[in-house]
Design an enzyme around this catalytic site. Structure first.
Site, PDB file in Angstrom:
ATOM      1  N   ARG A  57       0.838  -1.207   0.000  1.00  0.00           N
ATOM      2  CA  ARG A  57       0.000   0.000   0.000  1.00  0.00           C
ATOM      3  C   ARG A  57       0.872   1.256   0.000  1.00  0.00           C
ATOM      4  NH1 ARG A  57      -1.988   2.242   4.433  1.00  0.00           N
ATOM      5  NH2 ARG A  57      -2.166   0.304   5.600  1.00  0.00           N
ATOM      6  N   ASP A 182      -8.664  17.207 -15.095  1.00  0.00           N
ATOM      7  CA  ASP A 182      -8.895  15.813 -15.483  1.00  0.00           C
ATOM      8  C   ASP A 182      -8.521  15.713 -16.965  1.00  0.00           C
ATOM      9  OD1 ASP A 182      -9.960  13.400 -16.413  1.00  0.00           O
ATOM     10  OD2 ASP A 182     -11.566  13.407 -14.938  1.00  0.00           O
TER      11      ASP A 182
END
Ligand code: LCS
Length: 393
Positions: A57, A182
């Site tokens: 992680r 984006d």
């Protein structure tokens, strides 16, 4: 790897890693945890004094290799990859917005990027204004003293409107506002927002960057290491990390990014010109057509018009349904950016739950069709569209 290599070479070699067996491609390090040589080594890894993996992680060789390539692609200081595009979007919101802050964003952003602010982040005291950012005057008007983030999607999904990134970033930076873009629709092959003034870029790599419609994935590229540190810490603590196999798939997919984007774009230009003259169609929105309202802005900031086309059927809602039921080769599916052509009818599908008034205000009319062009032979795509459109006249 040499830093001054050209982008297409970085796509092939950017993820090469030193591994003991000389594998020609980046292997999948499918391990969640890593053995320390000693207590001192473990302590040094945690203290950041020695380079070493601790826990997937936090970091993983396959994932790190992908992040290096992606940072190069967007000309970013660093990149963090995530489990999905929405994980990337939410990680950015979480990293930079606090209770009482205000976000200004493009009204026609990908639906869930807006829904999470209106439905969830607002519960934690985030204020928002959704506006048509292609009109820079709207941005100036929407900015408040507590505005912390300008979040732009350009071109928009599915209306294909274009915002001038350089001018929008200049306005935001005058007020110390972070600019997030984006860049999913363009990919760094066609548009590099960080070079135009943005601070952070997000991608749904589910689309063009992976390009094969077989995984979901996201990424966040930052202009500075300081921004990346904040984002990485959020990603690690929120737990929206990528899986090593997912990273391997993107490493494989991204190698052909330029080839795919070029071919899709060539096909799209031919198809858009053909659609514009079709009797079943009222209008076509594609940045490669001079009729596009922001044609010149697109030319200025994009290396090419991309491969997303939206068009308006003269027959409205009924014609939209008819077209969806009449195509044979083109897939009736949401998503975009894969090698296969996909078509969808927002009014009866992705935007069917929206109230009609807001839907129409956002430019999503009853007869609007979104078409994501693939790499098939363009003659076959046009033949399929033609037989289906004949039924809509
Ligand atoms: N940003 C854009 C521009 C998108 O188009 C999407 C997904 C996302 C973010 C979210 O990424 P994900 O979590 O799905 O990887 N767009 C979709 C679409 O147009 N149809 O289905 C999904």
């Amino acid at each position: 790897m040499k830093e001054d290599l050209h982008l297409d070479t970085i796509l092939i070699h950017g993820s090469d890693i030193d591994e003991p067996f000389g594998a020609a491609v980046t292997p999948i390090y499918q391990a969640s945890t890593y053995r320390f040589r000693s207590a001192a080594h473990g302590a040094a890894c945690f203290a950041g004094e020695e380079l070493g993996f601790i826990y997937t992680r936090i970091g993983n060789p396959t994932i790190n290799a992908l992040e290096k390539t992606l940072a190069h692609l967007e000309n970013a200081a660093k990149c963090v990859v995530t489990s999905s595009g929405m994980a990337a979007v939410n990680t950015v919101y979480m990293s930079f917005l606090s209770a009482g802050d205000h976000i200004v964003s493009t009204d026609a952003v990908y639906g869930p990027s807006r829904v999470v602010i209106e439905k969830y982040w607002s519960r934690f005291g985030i204020e928002y204004s959704y506006i048509d950012t292609s009109n820079l005057g709207n941005i100036k008007k929407a900015i408040r003293t507590n505005t912390k983030m300008l979040y732009i999607e350009t071109p928009t999904n599915p209306t294909i409107a274009i915002t001038d990134l350089k001018l929008a970033a200049e306005i935001a930076h005058q007020h110390n506002i972070l600019v997030v873009v984006d860049n999913t629709f363009c990919t760094p092959i066609l548009q590099r927002p960080l070079d135009l003034g943005a601070d952070v870029v997000v991608h749904s790599m589910t689309k063009f960057i992976n390009g094969h419609a077989d995984i979901v994935a996201g990424s966040i590229m930052s202009k500075t290491e300081e921004l990346d540190k904040i984002i990485r810490s959020t990603m690690i603590n929120m737990g929206c990390c990528m899986d090593p196999t997912q990273a391997y798939m993107v490493i494989r997919g991204v190698k052909t990014l330029t080839l795919r984007v070029k071919r899709q774009q060539e096909n799209a230009q031919i198809i858009a010109e053909w659609l514009e003259n079709h009797p079943a169609i009222a209008s076509v929105s594609y940045p490669g057509l001079p009729s596009h309202p922001q044609y010149l802005t697109g030319k200025k900031q994009m290396k090419g018009p991309g491969s997303l086309i939206s068009f308006e059927l003269k027959g409205g809602y009924k014609a939209g349904e008819k077209l969806m039921n009449s195509i044979n080769l083109i897939l009736l599916a949401v998503s975009l950016g894969g090698v296969e052509s996909l078509i969808s009818h927002p009014a009866s599908m992705t935007h069917s739950k929206m109230n009609k008034e807001s839907r129409l205000a956002g430019g999503i009319t009853d007869g609007l069709v979104r078409f994501a062009v693939g790499i098939e032979d363009v003659n076959d795509i046009i033949a399929d569209l033609e037989q289906a459109l004949q039924k809509c006249i």
